[in-house]
Design a protein around this motif. Structure first.
Motif, PDB file in Angstrom:
ATOM      1  N   ARG A 114     -22.539   8.592 -25.414  1.00  0.00           N
ATOM      2  CA  ARG A 114     -21.400   9.351 -24.934  1.00  0.00           C
ATOM      3  C   ARG A 114     -21.099   8.987 -23.472  1.00  0.00           C
ATOM      4  NH1 ARG A 114     -26.084  11.689 -25.247  1.00  0.00           N
ATOM      5  NH2 ARG A 114     -26.858  13.083 -23.616  1.00  0.00           N
ATOM      6  N   GLU A 134     -19.906  10.649 -19.893  1.00  0.00           N
ATOM      7  CA  GLU A 134     -19.927  11.956 -19.236  1.00  0.00           C
ATOM      8  C   GLU A 134     -19.491  11.828 -17.779  1.00  0.00           C
ATOM      9  OE1 GLU A 134     -23.687  13.954 -21.657  1.00  0.00           O
ATOM     10  OE2 GLU A 134     -24.050  13.026 -19.694  1.00  0.00           O
ATOM     11  N   VAL A 183     -16.829  11.987 -15.960  1.00  0.00           N
ATOM     12  CA  VAL A 183     -15.753  11.074 -15.562  1.00  0.00           C
ATOM     13  C   VAL A 183     -15.032  11.646 -14.343  1.00  0.00           C
ATOM     14  CG1 VAL A 183     -13.599   9.966 -16.263  1.00  0.00           C
ATOM     15  CG2 VAL A 183     -15.465  10.264 -17.921  1.00  0.00           C
ATOM     16  N   ARG A 195      -7.172   8.808 -17.222  1.00  0.00           N
ATOM     17  CA  ARG A 195      -8.116   9.371 -18.197  1.00  0.00           C
ATOM     18  C   ARG A 195      -7.841   8.873 -19.610  1.00  0.00           C
ATOM     19  NH1 ARG A 195     -11.691  13.275 -16.886  1.00  0.00           N
ATOM     20  NH2 ARG A 195     -11.553  14.160 -14.792  1.00  0.00           N
ATOM     21  N   ASP A 196      -6.579   8.632 -19.932  1.00  0.00           N
ATOM     22  CA  ASP A 196      -6.256   8.130 -21.265  1.00  0.00           C
ATOM     23  C   ASP A 196      -6.910   6.769 -21.498  1.00  0.00           C
ATOM     24  OD1 ASP A 196      -4.787  10.345 -21.877  1.00  0.00           O
ATOM     25  OD2 ASP A 196      -2.844   9.440 -21.409  1.00  0.00           O
ATOM     26  N   ASP A 247     -10.695   7.289 -21.798  1.00  0.00           N
ATOM     27  CA  ASP A 247     -11.026   7.842 -23.126  1.00  0.00           C
ATOM     28  C   ASP A 247     -10.926   6.753 -24.193  1.00  0.00           C
ATOM     29  OD1 ASP A 247     -11.448  10.329 -22.055  1.00  0.00           O
ATOM     30  OD2 ASP A 247      -9.475  11.128 -22.620  1.00  0.00           O
ATOM     31  N   ALA A 248      -9.927   5.881 -24.065  1.00  0.00           N
ATOM     32  CA  ALA A 248      -9.720   4.839 -25.067  1.00  0.00           C
ATOM     33  C   ALA A 248     -10.850   3.824 -25.076  1.00  0.00           C
ATOM     34  CB  ALA A 248      -8.383   4.135 -24.830  1.00  0.00           C
ATOM     35  N   ALA A 274     -13.957   4.397 -24.319  1.00  0.00           N
ATOM     36  CA  ALA A 274     -15.271   5.024 -24.512  1.00  0.00           C
ATOM     37  C   ALA A 274     -16.127   4.309 -25.560  1.00  0.00           C
ATOM     38  CB  ALA A 274     -15.113   6.501 -24.864  1.00  0.00           C
TER      39      ALA A 274
END
Length: 369
Positions: free
Chosen positions: A95, A97, A99, A188-189, A192-193, A195
């Motif tokens: 994961r 974390e 960020v 952030r997008d 997230d992409a 990740a």
């Protein structure tokens, strides 16, 4: 547990220093999970200077790579707590974390329980070696891709191709490639992409950066910073210069040295042979670049800061391409700075104990275009 292994482990409390480390490495390289319990017990009682070797052995034997603090004073307690809490049933769910975006082009984050598909680690210790852990390699899927030298601050930066991986590092990026088609900000997008790609790396603290790098293709050893660095050294004796100081494969590099307090060089190494890139794919990316798009490559990177032979201070920014070989070749041939998402594991970069990202930030600030 075999009697032989039990005998080795029973000796650990009586040893110190290099002798302790050598025995831990011997146990680690046997790969016997029966050693996990005794090594965990040893972590609880061993002096602080012995903890790194024990921790490394447990990571190798269990596959669990806990995130530990960068602070040197906090590290011993944290490693003891991490291994006291671990059990064979501990869930290891990769994961991302903590960020923390740092403007439009940088972010801090933590990869927890990373799968370690790509990462730097120590090589097995050769028999008779003075130091139990010395040389390192960048591994892809457990196979060494590049030898990357040692932690010795007075030795040369070393980069040499060992062999192309059976499963390319780019396989990590297949799920996120479309999202990286034209990245304009590290928001952030985007984080997230990517990740799924981040969780394929080693656990640790990361500095992510979006940068435009003015790269050139290098196929001639004489043109590579790996050899040209010797031209910039003051008073280097001719016999000190190697005949060929070359990674063993064509690569990319910044066209000029990186401005800074000491000579600084930036090289970007491929994880698959650049000579085998598909011309049609390169042409397609070139057309997109010419039309104003900025397809984004992904590179894992670190900074080394050395004082070679106590005479030649220098830094290297070393990147290895995770995805985007065709994109970077297209940028270099078209003469346009390449849009690159840099994923820099802080634990792999050199820096002062009080600020482990200081050298990394300084190089990034100087080289982005």
């Amino acid at each position: 547990m075999t009697d032989d292994l039990a005998s080795l482990l029973a000796r650990l409390p009586r040893l110190t220093g290099l002798e302790h480390d050598r025995l831990v490495v011997t146990v680690e390289q046997r790969g016997d999970p029966a050693a996990i319990g005794p090594l965990r017990e040893r972590v609880g009682e061993a002096p602080g200077e012995a903890l790194f070797g024990l921790h490394h052995a447990l990571v190798r034997l269990t596959g669990h790579d806990p995130v530990l603090p960068l602070d040197r004073d906090a590290w011993p307690h944290a490693v003891r707590m991490a291994w006291a809490a671990w059990t064979p049933a501990t869930e290891a769910r990769p994961r991302v974390e903590d960020v923390e975006p740092l403007g439009d082009d940088r972010a801090r984050l933590v990869v927890a329980d990373g799968r370690g598909v790509v990462g730097i680690d120590y090589d097995p210790t050769p028999p008779g070696s003075t130091w139990p852990r010395w040389f390192k390699s960048l591994l892809v899927g457990g196979s060494p891709l590049y030898g990357v030298g040692s932690d010795c601050g007075t030795c040369e930066t070393t980069l040499h191709l060992i062999g192309w991986p059976e499963r390319p590092a780019a396989a990590l990026s297949q799920l996120v490639r479309k999202r990286l088609g034209d990245v304009t900000a590290l928001d952030r997008d985007v984080l997230d992409a990517v990740a799924p790609l981040l969780t394929g790396l080693r656990s640790g603290h990361y500095l992510a950066a979006l940068a435009d790098l003015d790269l050139e293709l290098v196929n001639d050893p004489a043109a590579s910073w790996c050899l040209r660095r010797h031209e910039l050294r003051v008073d280097e004796e001719p016999f000190d210069v190697p005949e060929v100081d070359w990674p063993g494969t064509g690569h990319l590099q910044l066209r000029t040295t990186v401005p800074g307090v000491r000579p600084t060089f930036a090289v970007v190494l491929p994880s698959q042979d650049l000579a085998a890139v598909d011309p049609r794919t390169v042409a397609a990316h070139t057309a997109r670049i010419a039309a104003g798009e900025r397809p984004t490559a992904v590179v894992t990177a670190w900074v080394e800061d050395r004082d070679v032979r106590m005479d030649h201070p220098e830094r290297f920014f070393v990147g290895v391409i995770l995805d985007g070989h065709h994109k970077l070749v297209a940028y270099a041939r078209h003469g346009v700075p390449a849009r690159v998402l840099l994923l820099c594991r802080v634990e792999d970069s050199w820096g002062p104990p009080a600020d482990r990202t200081a050298f990394l930030r300084a190089v990034l600030d100087s080289m982005v275009g």
